[in-house]
Write a protein that holds these residues in place. Structure first.
Motif, mmCIF file in Angstrom:
data_model
loop_
_atom_site.group_PDB
_atom_site.id
_atom_site.type_symbol
_atom_site.label_atom_id
_atom_site.label_comp_id
_atom_site.label_asym_id
_atom_site.label_seq_id
_atom_site.Cartn_x
_atom_site.Cartn_y
_atom_site.Cartn_z
ATOM 1 N N ALA A 176 39.289 45.843 28.741
ATOM 2 C CA ALA A 176 39.479 44.994 29.927
ATOM 3 C C ALA A 176 40.309 43.761 29.573
ATOM 4 N N LEU A 177 40.034 43.189 28.414
ATOM 5 C CA LEU A 177 40.788 42.016 27.991
ATOM 6 C C LEU A 177 42.264 42.322 27.786
ATOM 7 N N ASN A 178 42.582 43.571 27.499
ATOM 8 C CA ASN A 178 43.968 43.989 27.270
ATOM 9 C C ASN A 178 44.716 44.300 28.562
ATOM 10 N N GLN A 179 43.987 44.417 29.666
ATOM 11 C CA GLN A 179 44.604 44.846 30.917
ATOM 12 C C GLN A 179 45.110 43.651 31.734
ATOM 13 N N ARG A 180 46.287 43.817 32.309
ATOM 14 C CA ARG A 180 46.827 42.784 33.200
ATOM 15 C C ARG A 180 46.625 43.134 34.666
ATOM 16 N N GLU A 181 46.627 44.426 34.974
ATOM 17 C CA GLU A 181 46.422 44.844 36.354
ATOM 18 C C GLU A 181 44.955 44.686 36.734
ATOM 19 N N ALA A 220 38.104 48.363 36.328
ATOM 20 C CA ALA A 220 37.570 49.676 35.918
ATOM 21 C C ALA A 220 36.986 49.607 34.512
ATOM 22 N N ALA A 221 37.668 48.892 33.609
ATOM 23 C CA ALA A 221 37.161 48.763 32.238
ATOM 24 C C ALA A 221 35.861 47.970 32.207
ATOM 25 N N LEU A 222 35.785 46.894 33.001
ATOM 26 C CA LEU A 222 34.550 46.096 33.046
ATOM 27 C C LEU A 222 33.404 46.902 33.640
ATOM 28 N N ILE A 243 29.676 47.610 31.793
ATOM 29 C CA ILE A 243 28.298 47.379 32.258
ATOM 30 C C ILE A 243 27.573 48.700 32.535
ATOM 31 N N ALA A 244 28.341 49.782 32.701
ATOM 32 C CA ALA A 244 27.693 51.096 32.796
ATOM 33 C C ALA A 244 27.126 51.492 31.438
ATOM 34 N N ALA A 247 29.752 38.669 34.864
ATOM 35 C CA ALA A 247 30.382 37.396 35.204
ATOM 36 C C ALA A 247 31.889 37.564 35.382
ATOM 37 N N GLU A 248 32.529 38.276 34.440
ATOM 38 C CA GLU A 248 33.976 38.459 34.528
ATOM 39 C C GLU A 248 34.345 39.349 35.717
ATOM 40 N N LEU A 249 33.534 40.343 35.988
ATOM 41 C CA LEU A 249 33.800 41.234 37.113
ATOM 42 C C LEU A 249 33.657 40.486 38.441
ATOM 43 N N CYS A 250 32.669 39.629 38.532
ATOM 44 C CA CYS A 250 32.482 38.818 39.741
ATOM 45 C C CYS A 250 33.700 37.933 39.987
#
Length: 547
Positions: A124-129, A135-137, A141-142, A152-155
């Motif tokens: 997720a940290l590597n993704q810009r889109e 989706a990675a986050l 959590i899954a 927190a980051e997803l929110c």
């Protein structure tokens, strides 16, 4: 800094951001280190960091070999070196903990021990889109439903993209797991939740928790100080800003905020010393002097205020359209020197006219009104109302409506307000004309929506001070102390007229600036004389008890 992937396998790119993030969180428990995550050496220097961590990793069979060095940024001398192993499927905790302990012995555990969750978080940290990052986050959590950082980051991400349904889903899912989060994750989740819900109390509680958990985070202390400042807990706000300044002693924004907080709590000497530190860092800039002038004006030290405003004007004569001259004129007037104040105002007036200010005639009327020459002010405003510029004419008519309403002539005020509404073209002037129409009674209550501010003003003029106070109290509580002069004055007026002078007295301790160059000066022309009158009334006289 990110850890560099020296393997030929791009499928391992997630590990670098994950390691950097994990180390930053683990070392955030330190009492002496605040970790910044940056991308290169130049950015590291710009942060003012004292040391830097650099690292790399390579694949070695079924695991990763991780290497890191901690270097002094001044001379690039290595102060520590770490070599560790990590699993290929995200089990980075041992390696990140070793690196964190090389920075400081006081660390905290990372929020998840689950390798798949860590791997997905690194991806997720590597993704810009946003969609790919979300989706990675979600995968993180899954894999570990108790991974609070992921929630927190997803929110925050869903809030940024405006997907309210998904925000509410994350808040619900995270809320159900809140007791399983680490203390730091819980505070971050509560902070993200408070922003989404616009819950000021929840935000303050989360910031309190964050400032305690990460005592070296100047940003958390600053954010909490703003919450305390808005709640008018000035001593607490100043103490928090002192903590932030101790972490970042050359941060001019923090010094400026601290100076105001100290002035708000009534400590003008500390405010002056703090703002002089700000001035020493920017000796060729006018803003430190402007701040010094304002805190002295607020505190009723008008001679000092005038001196600082004039010094700011000398450094940069065109600063904010010459407003320092206007402020200096106001400070001189408050010392009882009207003739001298007029001289300074004339200099300001000349600057504005040379710059082609279409409102110069209206500003002159404002100056006359706020300096006690009401008949001259009305005459000047009537002349400005004949301007061929429709918005200038409408703005002048708004002044006439408010001023005649204040003198008790409701019919004349309503007539002026109707003319203003007819003339106004720009949205800002139309808004002011509508408010004046409501205040004067030219627009009947209920015929169109009116802001609480206008309803409160109308109630004051209708001698319904109790209703005005009820409307103004929440407005005052929501308004920042940096801009509350007008609301604070009206609230004090309502409290005095409704029989509560003791409650009004604290509102009158700090002077507002009467004029500025924005269209809000319209209301301050009426409010400032009222403030001065209230200061001299029973509201400023302590109640006495019989003995």
């Amino acid at each position: 800094m990110p850890f560099e992937n020296l393997s030929a396998d791009p499928a391992l790119d997630w590990a670098g951001p994950a390691l950097a993030g994990m180390v930053a969180e683990q070392v955030s428990a330190s009492w002496r280190v605040y970790p910044y995550r940056t991308t290169d050496m130049r950015n590291a220097r710009l942060t003012g960091a004292a040391s830097v961590v650099q690292g790399y990793y390579t694949r070695n069979g079924d695991h990763l070999d991780v290497h890191a060095v901690v270097s002094n940024l001044d001379d690039l001398r290595n102060t520590a070196a770490v070599a560790a192993q990590a699993g290929l499927r995200g089990s980075l905790n041992g390696a990140s903990e070793s690196i964190a302990r090389a920075i400081d012995t006081r660390t905290r555990p990372f929020g998840t021990q689950n390798g798949e969750a860590t791997k997905a978080w690194g991806e997720a940290l590597n993704q810009r889109e946003p969609a790919a990052r979300a989706a990675a986050l979600e995968r993180a959590i899954a894999a570990d439903p108790n991974f609070g950082e992921g929630y927190a980051e997803l929110c925050e991400l869903y809030a940024e993209t405006g997907d309210n349904a998904k925000v509410q889903s994350v808040l619900k899912r995270g809320g159900e797991r809140l007791s399983q989060f680490t203390d730091l994750e819980r505070a971050r989740f509560e902070l993200a939740s408070s922003v989404v819900r616009n819950d000021r109390a929840q935000r303050r509680e989360a910031l309190v928790a964050l400032s305690r958990l990460v005592s070296t985070d100047a940003q958390a202390s600053e954010a909490l100080s703003q919450s305390e400042l808005n709640a008018r807990n000035f001593t607490a706000a100043a103490d928090l800003l002192k903590t932030a300044v101790a972490i970042e002693p050359e941060n001019i924004s923090l010094l400026n905020q601290l100076g105001y907080a100290e002035a708000y709590r009534g400590d003008i000497d500390d405010a002056r010393r703090t703002l002089e530190r700000y001035r020493a860092l920017q000796p060729s800039q006018p803003n430190p002097l402007d701040s010094l002038g304002e805190v002295h004006f607020f505190s009723g030290r008008f001679a000092d205020a005038e001196k600082y405003f004039l010094e700011a004007q000398k450094i940069q004569p065109g600063f904010l359209g010459g407003v320092e001259l206007l402020k200096a004129a106001q400070a001189r007037y408050m010392q009882g020197n009207t003739a001298g104040a007029d001289q300074l105002y004339s200099q300001f007036d000349s600057l504005r006219r040379q710059a082609g200010d279409p409102l110069a005639d209206v500003r002159r009327a404002e100056w006359l009104y706020v300096s006690g020459r009401r008949a001259e002010a009305l005459s000047a405003a009537q002349a400005a109302a004949r301007s061929p510029n429709s918005d200038v004419a409408a703005y002048a008519l708004c002044h006439l409506a408010l001023w005649t309403m204040d003198s008790g002539d409701r019919n004349a005020a309503a007539a002026f307000a109707k003319q203003a509404a007819q003339q106004a073209r720009g949205p800002s002037v139309q808004r002011l004309a509508a408010m004046c129409g409501f205040i004067s009674g030219a627009v009947a209550e209920g015929s169109q929506p009116a802001p609480d501010f206008a309803r409160a003003y109308a109630s004051l003029f209708a001698h319904d001070a109790q209703r005005a106070a009820a409307l103004l109290k929440p407005l005052y509580e929501r308004t920042s102390p940096t801009t509350d002069g007008e609301i604070r004055t009206l609230y004090a007026w309502a409290l005095v007229d409704s029989g509560h002078p003791d409650q009004a007295r604290p509102l009158l301790e700090r002077y507002p600036l009467p004029l500025g160059t924005s269209d809000e000066a319209l209301f301050m022309t009426q409010a400032f004389p009222r403030f001065v009158a209230l200061r001299g009334s029973k509201a400023n006289t302590p109640a006495r008890s019989a003995t």
